[in-house]
Enzyme design. Structure first.
Site: not given
Length: 303
Positions: A7, A9, A12, A104, A182, A200, A248, A260
């Site tokens: 990965g 990203g 990674g 995730n 999570k 957030n 994200s 996601e």
């Protein structure tokens, strides 16, 4: 020992940079030749506060060769890409003893039994990371990586020995408790901040958004069968500690990338249906995010 990371990203690259500080050899497997060339030419740069660290990992194309020399593997692709890399893992990492997945949500768990020849571990990454370029990563928030055994942990690999001062690994016994905690946090913060386009901490400051947090949280706790009072305290704490951060999912929306949402709220919707639990607020945020993805795709196709 040779550690592999799949990965290119944010996560990674973060793992690769920190693990490169260890005495072990680190191999980064990416899917794009242009990224492989960039890291090979300029190295991988990690920025954390005022410190800058550049390393030169062994960077390979995932599909370019057999990776039988890898002892342990960390799969750090997005949850929706796990199925895509599974054939490569099965074919090219056949001699790898232990594999850690750090996605995730829980949607990807359904396909992990295909790797029965390996010891499978699951991880939760609590660090903040921002990919600056194909060869540069910013560590935006210090956290930890929690790891629990999932399928046949016979290898007994001690992940904690890979810990660095600013990049600790901690062992957990219960993978479901770890992932559900999570997932609950992601199911609330990610879609709401992506829809509202706020950091957030803004969710706590606005009474109307705070109410929405409560409703999405209660439904998620009921589906996941976790204690809502403690889960809520953890959720508020994460919002406070990452108040200036973008989730994200918000970053994905801002950059016209797939989110996601299926692995997070989509998983909750499927589980709720199986348990005959009504989750209208999770259904709403799921539909809005899917609609935003569809709108982005239509705009790209027409533009």
């Amino acid at each position: 020992m040779k550690i592999g990371v799949i990965g290119g990203g944010a996560i990674g690259l973060l793992f690769t940079a920190y693990l490169s500080k260890s005495p072990h050899d680190v191999v980064l497997c990416v899917r794009r030749e242009i990224q492989r060339q960039a890291i090979q030419t300029m190295g991988l740069t990690l920025n954390f506060g005022t410190s800058v660290y550049t390393c030169q990992p062994d960077v390979r194309l995932l599909s370019g060769r057999d990776h039988g020399d890898i002892d342990v593997l960390i799969v750090a692709v997005k949850s929706y890409d796990v199925e895509q890399v599974m054939p490569e893992i099965g074919e090219r990492f056949s001699r790898t003893r232990s594999i850690l997945f750090v996605q995730n949500g829980m949607q990807h768990l359904r396909i992990l039994p295909k790797l029965q020849m390996h010891s499978i571990y699951l991880g939760v990454v609590e660090h903040g990371a921002l990919k600056e370029s194909d060869h540069s990563i910013i560590h935006t928030g210090l956290g930890q990586t929690k790891i629990a055994p999932y399928l046949d942990g016979h290898s007994g690999f001690n992940w904690e020995k890979l810990s660095k001062e600013d990049f600790p690994f901690t062992y957990q016994n219960d993978w479901y408790a770890m992932l559900s905690e999570k997932l609950h946090i992601n199911a609330v913060i990610n879609p709401l901040t992506a829809i509202l386009k706020v950091n957030n901490g803004a969710l706590l400051a606005n009474p109307y958004w705070f109410y929405l947090m409560k409703q999405v949280s209660k439904e998620a706790c009921k589906v996941l069968n976790i204690e809502d009072h403690e889960a809520w305290k953890d959720l508020v704490s994460v919002c406070e500690n990452t108040s200036l951060n973008k989730s994200s999912m918000l970053r994905d929306i801002e950059n016209n990338r797939k989110t996601e949402i299926d692995a997070i709220n989509g998983f909750l919707l499927n589980a709720a249906q199986q348990k005959s639990i009504e989750v209208p607020n999770n259904q709403f945020v799921y539909q809005v995010i899917k609609g935003m993805e569809d709108h982005m795709e239509s705009r790209e196709n027409n533009g």
